[in-house]
Design a protein around this motif. Structure first.
Motif, PDB file in Angstrom:
ATOM      1  N   LEU A   1       0.868  -1.166  -0.150  1.00 43.76           N
ATOM      2  CA  LEU A   1       0.011  -0.068  -0.032  1.00 43.76           C
ATOM      3  C   LEU A   1       0.915   1.151   0.038  1.00 43.76           C
ATOM      4  O   LEU A   1       2.059   1.322   0.480  1.00 43.76           O
ATOM      5  N   ASP A   2       0.263   2.290  -0.589  1.00 38.88           N
ATOM      6  CA  ASP A   2       0.943   3.509  -0.399  1.00 38.88           C
ATOM      7  C   ASP A   2       1.114   4.150   1.188  1.00 38.88           C
ATOM      8  O   ASP A   2       0.192   3.574   1.906  1.00 38.88           O
ATOM      9  N   THR A   3       2.306   4.678   1.556  1.00 36.09           N
ATOM     10  CA  THR A   3       2.528   4.914   2.874  1.00 36.09           C
ATOM     11  C   THR A   3       1.371   5.745   3.494  1.00 36.09           C
ATOM     12  O   THR A   3       0.922   5.283   4.544  1.00 36.09           O
ATOM     13  N   ASN A   4       0.772   6.540   2.807  1.00 34.15           N
ATOM     14  CA  ASN A   4      -0.200   7.424   3.392  1.00 34.15           C
ATOM     15  C   ASN A   4      -1.604   6.633   3.626  1.00 34.15           C
ATOM     16  O   ASN A   4      -2.431   6.881   4.740  1.00 34.15           O
ATOM     17  N   VAL A   5      -2.036   5.674   2.784  1.00 28.56           N
ATOM     18  CA  VAL A   5      -3.023   4.829   3.075  1.00 28.56           C
ATOM     19  C   VAL A   5      -3.000   3.823   4.103  1.00 28.56           C
ATOM     20  O   VAL A   5      -3.843   3.997   4.877  1.00 28.56           O
ATOM     21  N   GLY A   6      -1.519   3.485   4.265  1.00 30.66           N
ATOM     22  CA  GLY A   6      -1.096   2.650   5.289  1.00 30.66           C
ATOM     23  C   GLY A   6      -1.497   3.173   6.618  1.00 30.66           C
ATOM     24  O   GLY A   6      -1.939   2.599   7.638  1.00 30.66           O
ATOM     25  N   ALA A   7      -0.855   4.660   6.800  1.00 29.39           N
ATOM     26  CA  ALA A   7      -0.963   5.458   7.827  1.00 29.39           C
ATOM     27  C   ALA A   7      -2.553   5.564   8.460  1.00 29.39           C
ATOM     28  O   ALA A   7      -2.838   5.550   9.521  1.00 29.39           O
TER      29      ALA A   7
ATOM     30  N   ARG B   1       5.764   2.442  11.066  1.00 29.10           N
ATOM     31  CA  ARG B   1       5.714   2.006  12.366  1.00 29.10           C
ATOM     32  C   ARG B   1       5.436   2.901  13.406  1.00 29.10           C
ATOM     33  O   ARG B   1       4.652   2.560  14.394  1.00 29.10           O
ATOM     34  N   PHE B   2       5.848   4.277  13.396  1.00 23.97           N
ATOM     35  CA  PHE B   2       5.305   5.161  14.163  1.00 23.97           C
ATOM     36  C   PHE B   2       3.768   5.274  14.203  1.00 23.97           C
ATOM     37  O   PHE B   2       3.150   5.184  15.602  1.00 23.97           O
ATOM     38  N   HIS B   3       3.003   5.243  13.154  1.00 26.57           N
ATOM     39  CA  HIS B   3       1.754   5.503  13.310  1.00 26.57           C
ATOM     40  C   HIS B   3       1.051   4.113  13.818  1.00 26.57           C
ATOM     41  O   HIS B   3       0.042   4.178  14.514  1.00 26.57           O
ATOM     42  N   ALA B   4       1.666   2.981  13.706  1.00 20.16           N
ATOM     43  CA  ALA B   4       0.939   1.640  14.201  1.00 20.16           C
ATOM     44  C   ALA B   4       1.376   1.575  15.723  1.00 20.16           C
ATOM     45  O   ALA B   4       0.181   1.391  16.365  1.00 20.16           O
ATOM     46  N   PHE B   5       2.341   2.076  16.214  1.00 19.73           N
ATOM     47  CA  PHE B   5       2.836   2.241  17.547  1.00 19.73           C
ATOM     48  C   PHE B   5       1.900   3.282  18.189  1.00 19.73           C
ATOM     49  O   PHE B   5       1.035   3.095  19.348  1.00 19.73           O
ATOM     50  N   GLN B   6       1.715   4.338  17.728  1.00 23.35           N
ATOM     51  CA  GLN B   6       0.601   5.590  18.123  1.00 23.35           C
ATOM     52  C   GLN B   6      -0.729   4.893  18.267  1.00 23.35           C
ATOM     53  O   GLN B   6      -1.424   5.123  19.250  1.00 23.35           O
ATOM     54  N   SER B   7      -1.158   4.439  17.095  1.00 19.86           N
ATOM     55  CA  SER B   7      -2.646   3.914  17.013  1.00 19.86           C
ATOM     56  C   SER B   7      -2.844   2.850  18.164  1.00 19.86           C
ATOM     57  O   SER B   7      -3.810   2.805  18.922  1.00 19.86           O
ATOM     58  N   LEU B   8      -1.610   2.024  18.379  1.00 13.03           N
ATOM     59  CA  LEU B   8      -1.965   0.722  19.314  1.00 13.03           C
ATOM     60  C   LEU B   8      -2.052   1.422  20.863  1.00 13.03           C
ATOM     61  O   LEU B   8      -2.871   0.979  21.736  1.00 13.03           O
ATOM     62  N   LEU B   9      -1.156   2.179  21.204  1.00 11.01           N
ATOM     63  CA  LEU B   9      -0.925   2.996  22.553  1.00 11.01           C
ATOM     64  C   LEU B   9      -2.287   3.831  22.609  1.00 11.01           C
ATOM     65  O   LEU B   9      -2.664   3.921  23.928  1.00 11.01           O
ATOM     66  N   LEU B  10      -2.660   4.383  21.592  1.00  8.91           N
ATOM     67  CA  LEU B  10      -4.111   5.283  21.968  1.00  8.91           C
ATOM     68  C   LEU B  10      -5.099   4.366  22.228  1.00  8.91           C
ATOM     69  O   LEU B  10      -5.929   4.719  23.088  1.00  8.91           O
ATOM     70  N   THR B  11      -5.297   3.035  21.474  1.00  4.87           N
ATOM     71  CA  THR B  11      -6.411   2.122  21.963  1.00  4.87           C
ATOM     72  C   THR B  11      -6.181   1.599  23.224  1.00  4.87           C
ATOM     73  O   THR B  11      -7.173   1.591  24.014  1.00  4.87           O
TER      74      THR B  11
ATOM     75  N   MET C   1      -8.775   9.627  16.897  1.00  5.24           N
ATOM     76  CA  MET C   1      -8.378   8.598  15.856  1.00  5.24           C
ATOM     77  C   MET C   1      -8.699   9.095  14.367  1.00  5.24           C
ATOM     78  O   MET C   1      -8.057   8.964  13.387  1.00  5.24           O
ATOM     79  N   ILE C   2      -9.710  10.139  14.310  1.00  2.00           N
ATOM     80  CA  ILE C   2     -10.045  10.517  13.025  1.00  2.00           C
ATOM     81  C   ILE C   2      -8.937  11.653  12.855  1.00  2.00           C
ATOM     82  O   ILE C   2      -8.243  11.873  11.628  1.00  2.00           O
ATOM     83  N   PHE C   3      -8.447  12.522  13.776  1.00  2.00           N
ATOM     84  CA  PHE C   3      -7.508  13.197  13.560  1.00  2.00           C
ATOM     85  C   PHE C   3      -6.100  12.707  13.072  1.00  2.00           C
ATOM     86  O   PHE C   3      -5.580  12.950  12.259  1.00  2.00           O
ATOM     87  N   GLY C   4      -5.785  11.556  13.628  1.00  2.00           N
ATOM     88  CA  GLY C   4      -4.614  10.698  13.191  1.00  2.00           C
ATOM     89  C   GLY C   4      -4.690  10.153  11.827  1.00  2.00           C
ATOM     90  O   GLY C   4      -3.851   9.987  11.179  1.00  2.00           O
ATOM     91  N   MET C   5      -6.134   9.685  11.423  1.00  2.00           N
ATOM     92  CA  MET C   5      -6.325   9.537   9.983  1.00  2.00           C
ATOM     93  C   MET C   5      -5.888  10.458   9.223  1.00  2.00           C
ATOM     94  O   MET C   5      -5.170  10.276   8.072  1.00  2.00           O
ATOM     95  N   ILE C   6      -6.443  11.578   9.369  1.00  2.00           N
ATOM     96  CA  ILE C   6      -6.068  12.520   8.542  1.00  2.00           C
ATOM     97  C   ILE C   6      -4.472  13.217   8.655  1.00  2.00           C
ATOM     98  O   ILE C   6      -4.132  13.301   7.321  1.00  2.00           O
ATOM     99  N   LYS C   7      -3.865  13.304   9.664  1.00  2.00           N
ATOM    100  CA  LYS C   7      -2.577  13.384   9.742  1.00  2.00           C
ATOM    101  C   LYS C   7      -1.579  12.424   9.055  1.00  2.00           C
ATOM    102  O   LYS C   7      -0.741  12.470   8.563  1.00  2.00           O
ATOM    103  N   GLY C   8      -2.162  11.351   9.003  1.00  2.00           N
ATOM    104  CA  GLY C   8      -1.178   9.968   8.544  1.00  2.00           C
ATOM    105  C   GLY C   8      -1.635  10.114   7.293  1.00  2.00           C
ATOM    106  O   GLY C   8      -0.541   9.780   6.361  1.00  2.00           O
ATOM    107  N   TYR C   9      -2.572  10.280   6.523  1.00  2.00           N
ATOM    108  CA  TYR C   9      -2.903  10.366   5.199  1.00  2.00           C
ATOM    109  C   TYR C   9      -2.310  11.438   4.706  1.00  2.00           C
ATOM    110  O   TYR C   9      -1.867  11.546   3.297  1.00  2.00           O
TER     111      TYR C   9
END
Length: 130
Positions: free
Chosen positions: A12-18, A47-57, A102-110
């Motif tokens: 996947l493109d990095t922004n879609v994966g984030a 990896r940053f976005h994945a870890f941050q998402s898991l930690l938020l959850t 999570m929505i804010f993270g989706m926007i910034k990741g994309y």
């Protein structure tokens, strides 16, 4: 550091994966974040976005659990179901805050930005680089 093609280990493109790391629908964020951490060793942004998402959850789950215990104790001590119901609005507020984050993270990741949330952002950056 991104891989040269700008793709994740899954193609996947990095922004879609984030974006997918933060998508709180049907546990997609949890499943995809774990897959990224296990498979994508070179792409530090993913990896940053994945870890941050898991930690938020995890933080969200712990806070909801503690809040429910607190509400239960207050209901038992006071004998007031009305007070416990009123306090349940705190749980609703926490749910809305989590979805907003999570929505804010989706926007910034994309957008390809590496926004660090308070508390969990520094830990996610350290784990992504380590």
């Amino acid at each position: 550091m991104q891989n040269p093609a700008g793709k994740t280990a899954l193609g996947l493109d990095t922004n879609v994966g984030a974006l997918l790391c933060y998508l709180p629908v049907c546990l997609i964020s949890l499943i995809y974040s774990i897959i990224v951490i296990v498979t994508d060793k070179d792409n530090r942004q993913m990896r940053f976005h994945a870890f941050q998402s898991l930690l938020l959850t995890v933080l969200y789950i712990v806070l909801v659990f503690v809040l429910y215990i607190f509400i239960f104790v207050v209901a038992m001590v006071t004998g007031s179901g009305a007070l416990a119901s009123l306090m349940s609005l705190l749980v609703l507020l926490l749910v809305v805050a989590f979805l907003g984050a999570m929505i804010f993270g989706m926007i910034k990741g994309y957008q390809g930005q590496q926004f660090k949330f308070p508390i969990v952002g520094d830990m996610a950056e350290k784990w992504a680089n380590g």
